[in-house]
Design an enzyme around this catalytic site. Structure first.
Site, PDB file in Angstrom:
ATOM      1  N   LYS A  47       0.999  -1.139  -0.063  1.00  0.00           N
ATOM      2  CA  LYS A  47      -0.093   0.138  -0.024  1.00  0.00           C
ATOM      3  C   LYS A  47       0.884   1.307  -0.035  1.00  0.00           C
ATOM      4  CE  LYS A  47      -3.726  -2.460   2.538  1.00  0.00           C
ATOM      5  NZ  LYS A  47      -4.482  -3.040   3.402  1.00  0.00           N
TER       6      LYS A  47
ATOM      7  N   GLN B 234      -4.077  -1.744   9.691  1.00  0.00           N
ATOM      8  CA  GLN B 234      -4.155  -2.907   8.981  1.00  0.00           C
ATOM      9  C   GLN B 234      -4.781  -4.217   9.900  1.00  0.00           C
ATOM     10  OE1 GLN B 234      -2.938  -3.698   6.000  1.00  0.00           O
ATOM     11  NE2 GLN B 234      -3.781  -5.897   6.275  1.00  0.00           N
TER      12      GLN B 234
ATOM     13  N   ASP C 122     -10.767   3.302   4.652  1.00  0.00           N
ATOM     14  CA  ASP C 122     -11.277   2.160   4.285  1.00  0.00           C
ATOM     15  C   ASP C 122     -13.028   1.988   4.133  1.00  0.00           C
ATOM     16  OD1 ASP C 122      -9.348   0.074   4.038  1.00  0.00           O
ATOM     17  OD2 ASP C 122      -8.960   0.080   6.443  1.00  0.00           O
TER      18      ASP C 122
END
Ligand code: NDP
Length: 297
Positions: free
Chosen positions: A52, A96, A119
């Protein structure tokens, strides 16, 4: 001929188109920045986070890399999130998952400022999506919408079946496909492990999205003639390869391909889109937070 949907190519187009927006923001002193927070020693999580960050760097999106010991108290993670929330130079925050067992992931998600929740897992962002005015869309289902559009598939009026009801893929996918907006307007059936006659529901679908985490759950017999099949699953199965495994989806590709009009491969289908849409959301977050309008692809 069945079309094999090339997620790598569509994701590359989206990244190219995003470049202009990122450059415009940077020129206006509003370069997007994503903070990643890793609280795990799991090599797969470490790899995901570094991928990422690399994706961001390639586009000129800034990164912040925060790592915490896996046995640190949950309060340390919440403090990090608070600091990132308060930092005006950070536009997106990604913690994460999975986090260690002693940390309640829901507390973490709820601690993230919804404006920085790239997200789109915060209940406020979930609620806005369900209500029909999303701020950010979760990366995987949003990426699938973009893939369908790139393939020239307009879900309007189609029957769509989604297999899997997780909060990160299945449910938001079903919501997006049923919204009264472009890329939506489908008639959606949402299936899960308690669904009876799964094959009946998958076979009647014009668009079939499978996110069950069960290798090969859906085979050609369960696919309707001419359906568009989107395989979200990523499963490691033992194989005689250098790594000792191979990645397969939740759909039996070879048999499903015989029936589908278009199908995503694994790997190279949905995965690259998920990564591209994180860049998309981070760019949108910077645009919103700095009040600088840009055109997003
Ligand atoms: P979850 O395990 O959270 O959810 C799986 C869902 O599938 C559940 O709703 C479950 O039902 C349902 N399910 C399980 N077995 C069956 C069955 N036999 N019949 C019908 N439904 C079933 O998984 P995720 O949604 O997080 O991920 C799904 C897959 O997608 C995984 O392989 C994951 O690795 C992959 N993935 C890929 C991404 C990408 O970018 N390509 C991104 C995210 C995930 P129930 O709710 O009843 O338990």
């Amino acid at each position: 001929m069945t079309s094999i949907i090339d997620g790598e190519a569509v994701a590359a187009d989206i990244r190219d188109d995003l470049q202009g927006a990122v450059d415009d923001l940077a020129d206006a002193g509003a370069r997007p920045t994503l903070a990643t927070v890793l609280m795990s020693e799991d090599p797969a999580s470490e790899t995901y986070v570094s991928m990422k960050q690399r994706d961001c760097e390639e586009l000129g999106i800034g990164t912040r890399d925060v790592e915490l010991d896996a046995d640190a108290p949950a309060s340390d993670l919440l403090e990090v999130v608070d600091d990132l929330n308060a930092d005006p130079d950070v536009n997106g925050i990604l913690v994460q998952s999975p986090v260690p067992d002693h940390v309640d992931y829901r507390d973490v998600v709820e601690a993230i400022d919804p404006e920085k929740d790239v997200d789109a897992f915060h209940p406020e962002n979930v609620g806005r999506l369900v209500a029909g005015y999303p701020r950010y869309k979760p990366c995987t289902p949003h990426g699938i919408q973009k893939l369908l559009a790139a393939e020239g598939v307009d879900p309007e009026g189609m029957d769509a079946t989604v297999v899997g009801r997780s909060r990160i893929v299945g449910r938001p996918m079903a919501n997006l496909l049923s919204l009264k907006e472009d890329g939506g307007n489908a008639t959606v059936t949402l299936c899960h492990s308690r669904t009876e006659n799964l094959a009946e529901k998958t076979r009647s679908a014009d668009i079939l999205v499978v996110a069950a985490d069960v290798p090969g759950l859906v085979d050609g017999d369960m696919v309707g003639e001419g359906a568009v099949v989107v395989d979200v699953g990523i499963n490691r199965v033992d194989a005689d390869t250098e790594k000792g495994y191979e990645l397969v989806g939740d759909v039996d590709f070879e048999s499903a391909k015989e029936k589908a009009s278009a199908i995503t491969p694994v790997p190279g289908g949905v995965g690259p889109m998920t990564r591209a849409m994180l860049l998309w959301n981070t760019t949108k977050a910077a645009s919103r937070q700095h009040g600088v309008d840009v055109t997003l692809p």
